[in-house]
Design an enzyme around this catalytic site. Structure first.
Site, short mmCIF file in Angstrom:
data_model
loop_
_atom_site.label_atom_id
_atom_site.label_comp_id
_atom_site.label_asym_id
_atom_site.label_seq_id
_atom_site.Cartn_x
_atom_site.Cartn_y
_atom_site.Cartn_z
N ASP A 146 3.33 -4.82 7.95
CA ASP A 146 2.12 -3.99 7.85
C ASP A 146 0.92 -4.93 7.97
OD1 ASP A 146 -0.04 -2.50 7.14
OD2 ASP A 146 0.71 -1.88 5.19
N CYS A 196 -4.80 2.51 -3.60
CA CYS A 196 -3.56 3.04 -2.99
C CYS A 196 -2.42 2.04 -3.12
CB CYS A 196 -3.76 3.41 -1.52
SG CYS A 196 -4.92 4.73 -1.29
N GLN A 242 -4.28 -5.51 6.81
CA GLN A 242 -5.32 -6.42 6.31
C GLN A 242 -5.30 -7.76 7.04
OE1 GLN A 242 -7.65 -5.40 4.35
NE2 GLN A 242 -6.75 -3.49 3.60
N HIS A 295 0.87 -1.17 0.00
CA HIS A 295 0.00 0.00 0.00
C HIS A 295 0.91 1.23 0.00
CE1 HIS A 295 -2.75 2.97 1.83
NE2 HIS A 295 -3.76 2.18 1.48
N LYS A 334 -10.22 -1.39 10.53
CA LYS A 334 -10.44 -2.44 9.53
C LYS A 334 -10.83 -3.73 10.27
CE LYS A 334 -7.17 -0.38 6.24
NZ LYS A 334 -7.83 0.26 5.12
#
Ligand SMILES: Cc1ncc(COP(=O)(O)O)c(C=O)c1O
Length: 392
Positions: A188, A351, A191, A112, A214
């Site tokens: 990261d 993104c 998700q 991202h 999220k």
């Protein structure tokens, strides 16, 4: 037993909408909204800086929220920093490390922009950057990363689950690779947190970033960053609440997490996030993972059967299903799905431009799933896309 109808009752917005834009942000359960309401109506005050009972109550709730989140991620609460989103956490790390000229960072093409631009910017400070390509399904293997490791590699920064492919990276293996070569490792988890079990003790990463809005089901404006060795990182901002002592000639920073949280934090957001994470724990992350992956894999399989539809990413995916109707612009497809069936999903580059460019396409339609989605919603999506192909 996983009772999706029971879960849906906690998300009133789902009554009239098919919400498949969960990779962008999720809905928040009533329990978390009520926890925020309770803060405002029963005990609102500032955090950590008053002797009065409302300030103490606020501080207790905020710190309990931190404990709950740390418990979910299996990391110490004092290393768990509240941020306003994942992007802030990633910038905190990129700008907080004392970089030396010639330091080397490895990241990937599937990141991202928020896990790419902060590293790209460091080129201006003499840091070298290698951006590793994925395979055609959006995986970046440990072996592929290893080929680029050098003695000067200071950091390996990789997304756990790609928001553009849905591919899942071997976070434990990547962190071990970095450790074995004396490098730092950042995952990261935007998700992955809340969508699959995340065990930071086992992963043994140096940094882990996630939004609160999220998979953790919290409100927008919340996020969390784990920092294994807080002394390595210079705070992004300083001021009230971050210092132990101040004179006119200098100041001494507080221990973590306070040193990273100068100023009044998003107190209601943090409390709401804590309650949302408790909700995730009550349902069970492993069960959520099974449910979401079944839906996503089923949707991907069925969409791929439709003539004129192309699906991207691996069969063994997370909760993200990117696709295109050949001959139609992804934005038009998303608009038709919204207007004809109230199906909310995202279209475009998500993104993640370099990764989408790598696929040699101009964006995708992206269906992304959460714990409250159903097989009936997958049916509705597949039927609607089938109809749209007749327009192409
Ligand atoms: C993989 C990934 N990283 C980072 C981000 C940025 O998250 P936020 O908007 O909370 O900063 C996102 C958001 O979509 C993402 O999917």
């Amino acid at each position: 037993m996983y009772d999706v109808e029971n879960i849906r009752a906690d998300f009133p917005v789902l009554k009239d909408n098919i919400y498949l834009d969960n990779a962008a942000t999720t809905q928040t359960p009533v329990q978390a909204v009520r926890a925020m309401e309770e803060y405002f109506f029963k005990y609102a005050a500032n955090h950590g800086r008053g002797a009065h009972h409302l300030a103490r109550q606020t501080t207790d709730h905020f710190e309990n929220a931190r404990e709950t989140i740390a418990d979910l991620l299996n990391c110490p609460a004092e290393n768990t920093i509240f941020t306003k989103n994942a992007t802030e956490g990633l910038n905190l790390i990129a700008r907080g490390i004392e970089w030396q000229d010639g330091d080397h960072i490895i990241t990937t093409l599937i990141e991202h922009h928020s896990d790419l631009l902060p590293w790209m910017e460091l080129r201006e400070r003499g840091v070298e950057l290698t951006i590793v390509e994925p395979d055609n399904e959006g995986h970046v293997s440990v072996e592929a990363l290893e080929q680029h490791i050098r003695p000067s590699t200071r950091l390996v920064a990789v997304t756990h689950i790609s928001n553009s492919f849905g591919s899942i990276q071997d976070a434990n293996g990547i962190c071990k690779l970095a450790r074995d070569h004396g490098s730092l490792c950042l995952i990261d988890g935007s998700q992955s947190a809340g969508h699959m079990p995340v065990n930071l003790k086992q992963m043994d990463c140096d940094f882990f970033t996630t939004p609160g809005h999220k998979g953790l089901l919290g409100p927008q404006g919340t996020g969390v960053t784990y920092i294994k060795e807080p002394e390595l990182i210079k705070p992004l901002i300083i001021g009230g609440g971050a210092v132990r002592s101040v004179t006119t000639t200098g100041y001494e920073l507080e221990e973590a997490p306070a040193r990273f949280e100068a100023g009044t934090p998003n107190i209601p957001g943090g409390i709401g996030l804590g309650r949302a994470v408790k909700y995730v724990q009550e349902i069970g992350v492993s069960d959520i993972e099974k449910h979401e992956r079944r839906l996503a894999q089923n949707a991907a399989y069925r969409l791929a059967q439709i003539e004129g539809v192309e699906v991207y990413g691996p069969p063994d995916r997370g909760a993200v299903v990117p696709f295109n109707v050949l001959g139609l612009n992804p934005h038009d497809v998303a608009m038709i799905l919204d207007e004809t069936r109230q199906i909310c999903l995202r279209s475009g580059y998500h993104c993640a431009m370099p990764g989408i460019d790598f696929m040699k396409i101009e964006g995708t339609v992206r269906a992304s799933f959460a714990l409250y989605n159903t097989e009936e919603e997958v049916d509705a999506l597949v039927e609607a896309v089938e109809q749209i192909t007749t327009l192409a």
